[in-house]
Design a protein around this motif. Structure first.
Motif, PDB file in Angstrom:
ATOM      1  N   GLU A   5       0.683  -1.294  -0.059  1.00  0.00           N
ATOM      2  CA  GLU A   5       0.027  -0.045   0.095  1.00  0.00           C
ATOM      3  C   GLU A   5       0.785   1.225  -0.040  1.00  0.00           C
ATOM      4  OE1 GLU A   5      -2.539   0.069   3.273  1.00  0.00           O
ATOM      5  OE2 GLU A   5      -3.880  -1.758   2.806  1.00  0.00           O
ATOM      6  N   THR A   6       1.946   1.297   0.558  1.00  0.00           N
ATOM      7  CA  THR A   6       2.705   2.441   0.781  1.00  0.00           C
ATOM      8  C   THR A   6       4.030   2.460  -0.037  1.00  0.00           C
ATOM      9  OG1 THR A   6       3.799   1.461   2.594  1.00  0.00           O
ATOM     10  CG2 THR A   6       1.937   2.626   3.194  1.00  0.00           C
ATOM     11  N   THR A   7       4.367   1.388  -0.811  1.00  0.00           N
ATOM     12  CA  THR A   7       5.563   1.609  -1.870  1.00  0.00           C
ATOM     13  C   THR A   7       5.030   0.749  -3.113  1.00  0.00           C
ATOM     14  OG1 THR A   7       6.509  -0.694  -1.494  1.00  0.00           O
ATOM     15  CG2 THR A   7       6.950   0.956   0.231  1.00  0.00           C
ATOM     16  N   PRO A   8       6.090   0.919  -4.309  1.00  0.00           N
ATOM     17  CA  PRO A   8       5.560   0.653  -5.680  1.00  0.00           C
ATOM     18  C   PRO A   8       5.638  -0.810  -5.706  1.00  0.00           C
ATOM     19  CG  PRO A   8       7.407   2.222  -5.686  1.00  0.00           C
ATOM     20  CD  PRO A   8       7.234   2.178  -4.246  1.00  0.00           C
ATOM     21  N   VAL A   9       6.131  -1.611  -4.639  1.00  0.00           N
ATOM     22  CA  VAL A   9       6.316  -2.950  -4.685  1.00  0.00           C
ATOM     23  C   VAL A   9       4.972  -3.941  -4.886  1.00  0.00           C
ATOM     24  CG1 VAL A   9       5.947  -3.503  -2.116  1.00  0.00           C
ATOM     25  CG2 VAL A   9       7.748  -4.897  -3.753  1.00  0.00           C
ATOM     26  N   GLN A  10       5.067  -4.946  -5.468  1.00  0.00           N
ATOM     27  CA  GLN A  10       4.030  -5.974  -5.760  1.00  0.00           C
ATOM     28  C   GLN A  10       4.416  -7.150  -4.875  1.00  0.00           C
ATOM     29  OE1 GLN A  10       2.943  -6.800 -10.089  1.00  0.00           O
ATOM     30  NE2 GLN A  10       4.078  -4.669 -10.443  1.00  0.00           N
ATOM     31  N   GLY A  11       3.293  -8.116  -4.642  1.00  0.00           N
ATOM     32  CA  GLY A  11       3.558  -9.559  -3.774  1.00  0.00           C
ATOM     33  C   GLY A  11       3.033 -10.365  -4.911  1.00  0.00           C
ATOM     34  N   ALA A  12       3.696 -11.564  -4.534  1.00  0.00           N
ATOM     35  CA  ALA A  12       3.450 -12.834  -5.518  1.00  0.00           C
ATOM     36  C   ALA A  12       3.440 -13.985  -4.264  1.00  0.00           C
ATOM     37  CB  ALA A  12       4.719 -12.986  -6.348  1.00  0.00           C
ATOM     38  N   LYS A  13       2.054 -14.185  -4.057  1.00  0.00           N
ATOM     39  CA  LYS A  13       1.911 -15.461  -3.124  1.00  0.00           C
ATOM     40  C   LYS A  13       1.904 -16.656  -3.939  1.00  0.00           C
ATOM     41  CE  LYS A  13      -1.652 -15.117  -0.331  1.00  0.00           C
ATOM     42  NZ  LYS A  13      -3.083 -15.104   0.286  1.00  0.00           N
ATOM     43  N   ILE A  14       2.489 -17.851  -3.425  1.00  0.00           N
ATOM     44  CA  ILE A  14       2.665 -18.941  -3.833  1.00  0.00           C
ATOM     45  C   ILE A  14       1.746 -19.849  -3.079  1.00  0.00           C
ATOM     46  CG2 ILE A  14       4.143 -20.946  -4.649  1.00  0.00           C
ATOM     47  CD1 ILE A  14       6.480 -19.024  -4.535  1.00  0.00           C
ATOM     48  N   ASN A  15       0.539 -20.299  -3.690  1.00  0.00           N
ATOM     49  CA  ASN A  15      -0.542 -21.321  -2.977  1.00  0.00           C
ATOM     50  C   ASN A  15       0.176 -22.528  -2.668  1.00  0.00           C
ATOM     51  OD1 ASN A  15      -2.620 -18.963  -2.557  1.00  0.00           O
ATOM     52  ND2 ASN A  15      -2.978 -19.354  -4.608  1.00  0.00           N
ATOM     53  N   VAL A  16       0.118 -23.127  -1.557  1.00  0.00           N
ATOM     54  CA  VAL A  16       0.722 -24.313  -1.139  1.00  0.00           C
ATOM     55  C   VAL A  16      -0.480 -25.179  -0.349  1.00  0.00           C
ATOM     56  CG1 VAL A  16       2.481 -25.505   0.090  1.00  0.00           C
ATOM     57  CG2 VAL A  16       2.820 -23.490  -0.889  1.00  0.00           C
ATOM     58  N   SER A  17      -0.733 -26.314  -0.760  1.00  0.00           N
ATOM     59  CA  SER A  17      -1.443 -27.252  -0.237  1.00  0.00           C
ATOM     60  C   SER A  17      -0.845 -28.416   0.576  1.00  0.00           C
ATOM     61  CB  SER A  17      -2.743 -27.825  -1.065  1.00  0.00           C
ATOM     62  OG  SER A  17      -3.236 -26.674  -1.488  1.00  0.00           O
TER      63      SER A  17
ATOM     64  N   GLN B  35      10.925 -21.711  -7.616  1.00  0.00           N
ATOM     65  CA  GLN B  35      11.702 -21.516  -8.766  1.00  0.00           C
ATOM     66  C   GLN B  35      11.062 -20.945  -9.869  1.00  0.00           C
ATOM     67  OE1 GLN B  35      13.606 -25.554  -8.686  1.00  0.00           O
ATOM     68  NE2 GLN B  35      15.674 -24.404  -8.522  1.00  0.00           N
ATOM     69  N   GLU B  36       9.790 -21.961 -10.227  1.00  0.00           N
ATOM     70  CA  GLU B  36       8.963 -21.409 -11.133  1.00  0.00           C
ATOM     71  C   GLU B  36       8.516 -19.987 -11.365  1.00  0.00           C
ATOM     72  OE1 GLU B  36       7.460 -21.864 -14.824  1.00  0.00           O
ATOM     73  OE2 GLU B  36       8.759 -23.381 -13.948  1.00  0.00           O
ATOM     74  N   LYS B  37       8.059 -19.520  -9.957  1.00  0.00           N
ATOM     75  CA  LYS B  37       7.506 -18.382  -9.605  1.00  0.00           C
ATOM     76  C   LYS B  37       8.451 -17.218  -9.858  1.00  0.00           C
ATOM     77  CE  LYS B  37       3.956 -17.009  -8.678  1.00  0.00           C
ATOM     78  NZ  LYS B  37       2.618 -16.763  -9.187  1.00  0.00           N
ATOM     79  N   ILE B  38       9.677 -17.378  -9.595  1.00  0.00           N
ATOM     80  CA  ILE B  38      10.735 -16.464  -9.991  1.00  0.00           C
ATOM     81  C   ILE B  38      10.879 -16.542 -11.394  1.00  0.00           C
ATOM     82  CG2 ILE B  38      13.295 -16.166  -9.731  1.00  0.00           C
ATOM     83  CD1 ILE B  38      13.273 -17.268  -7.001  1.00  0.00           C
ATOM     84  N   LYS B  39      10.885 -17.402 -12.062  1.00  0.00           N
ATOM     85  CA  LYS B  39      11.162 -17.523 -13.431  1.00  0.00           C
ATOM     86  C   LYS B  39      10.006 -17.012 -14.176  1.00  0.00           C
ATOM     87  CE  LYS B  39      11.513 -20.821 -17.365  1.00  0.00           C
ATOM     88  NZ  LYS B  39      11.373 -22.396 -17.740  1.00  0.00           N
TER      89      LYS B  39
END
Length: 408
Positions: free
Chosen positions: A115-127, A140-144
């Motif tokens: 909310e306070t910076t330009p950064v984004q979030g990337a959540k990796i859903n795990v079950s 690794q795949e999410k980074i790629k």
């Protein structure tokens, strides 16, 4: 062993992973330090405190196998995560990576930073349950993927042992991936030291020397903070004596007026672990063993299963998760998914109100589970006693008792 602790004789404590207790000897040392600070407050905080903290930092640094100059105290792991994220400078295109099992307070910190910076979030859903290789592969795949989209994975957040479910995370492999990919790794080690042998200290706030310049401030900002110099401004006065410690260490030596006595109990806590409990290896072996054995006994009693993967790595810690005999569905005797959290809250409340015990129930990946914590003051039979309570409560859930009470 339980006689060394302050626990009520009737209370069944199986949730040390959230809120535990300390030995009576540590309590005595805590009170001694508090009395010391009350006798001569100014002398204690201005002149004596830094020496005491340096001594405690030396003790915990030796325990963790790290340089004392890289190790400081913070109130809890959430504060440590906040300190890092609020110190990093984020630019457009930067991304914070994390798993869906991140501790809730830390995920909310990520949301605030978004909310306070330009950064984004990337959540990796795990079950869970999931294999270590698969989890690392997802990371690794999410980074790629992010790099292919022209984004910059800036920092990855992951646990040594996650909270809910309480499972051992292959954090060492994730650190290696981050290093290879040029991503900063932030390890939440709230369940680190004491669960496993670690070559990296995470129970306190550990920052390697090479990353000290990334940490500009403590949270909240302390007298140790040094603003970037400006020609037309005077240096902000620091009322405390000059120190030989590094800028990084000084950030955390005095973070506002607070009761820091728990930090100064470190030497007594380590003495207790060595002399009374028999040392770290014995503690870790016992806590993991009693957690696993107790979890198996509860699963047998409930007719369910312990959460683990084919490699049997999820249970290589002091926490164990057991599936509750409740089915998510729409048929009679089943729990609708929309009701899962209400059922969890009802079970937790009845554990306290009717049975003077607690082991946290939770909903994960379409099933209801309960997490148990192994500790030196519990035995396998304590898990069995809890299992009997849970069996009875689950039978009442199936009958719909939680619905009638929720409606009332």
């Amino acid at each position: 062993m339980r006689s060394h602790f302050l626990l009520d004789p009737s209370y069944l404590p199986l949730n040390h992973g959230s809120f535990g207790t300390y030995p009576k000897s540590v309590r005595d040392r805590l009170r001694q330090i508090q009395d010391m600070s009350e006798r001569r407050p100014d002398a204690f905080f201005r002149y004596d405190l830094s020496k005491h903290i340096d001594s405690a930092r030396t003790a915990i640094a030796e325990y963790l196998g790290v340089d004392v100059g890289e190790c400081v105290f913070v109130p809890n792991a959430t504060t440590g995560v906040n300190t890092v994220l609020r110190s990093l400078v984020f630019e457009e295109g930067d991304v914070i990576l994390y798993f869906s099992t991140i501790y809730g307070g830390c995920e909310k910190t990520v949301e605030y930073i978004k909310e306070t910076t330009p950064v984004q979030g990337a959540k990796i859903n795990v079950s869970y349950p999931i294999g270590d290789h698969e989890l690392v592969g997802m990371f690794q795949e999410k980074i790629k993927q992010l790099k292919s989209e022209g984004k910059r994975p800036k920092v990855g957040i992951f646990d040594t042992v996650s909270s809910l479910p309480g499972v051992r995370v292959p954090w060492e492999k994730l650190v290696h991936v981050c290093r290879e990919e040029g991503v900063l790794s932030m390890v939440d080690g709230a369940h680190g030291a004491g669960h496993m042998e670690m070559e990296l200290g995470c129970a306190v706030f550990y920052v390697p020397q090479r990353n000290h310049e990334l940490i500009r401030t403590s949270v909240p900002t302390s007298h140790g903070y040094e603003p970037f110099p400006k020609d037309d401004e005077e240096k902000i006065f620091n009322p405390f004596p000059a120190s030989k410690n590094s800028r990084f260490v000084e950030l955390f030596q005095f973070v506002g007026t607070a009761d820091v006595a728990p930090y100064l109990c470190m030497e007594e806590a380590l003495r207790f672990r060595q002399e009374v409990c028999g040392g770290e290896r014995k503690i870790m072996d016992y806590c993991e063993s009693v957690s696993n054995e107790g979890g198996r006994k509860v699963a047998e009693l409930l007719g369910t299963e312990v959460m683990d993967n084919p490699e049997k790595t999820l249970t290589k810690c002091c926490l164990t998760n057991v599936k509750l005999p409740l089915t998510i569905g729409e048929d009679e005797g089943e729990i609708k998914e929309a009701e899962a959290f209400a059922a969890v809250a009802w079970i937790a409340q009845k554990e306290f109100e009717e049975h003077d015990m607690f082991a946290p129930p939770f909903f994960h990946a379409g099933s209801l589970w309960v997490r148990f914590s192994g500790q030196v003051y519990v035995e396998a039979n304590d898990f069995v006693a809890a299992g009997k309570v849970l069996k009875e409560l689950c039978e009442r859930v199936i009958k719909g008792e939680f619905r009638s009470e929720s409606a009332a």
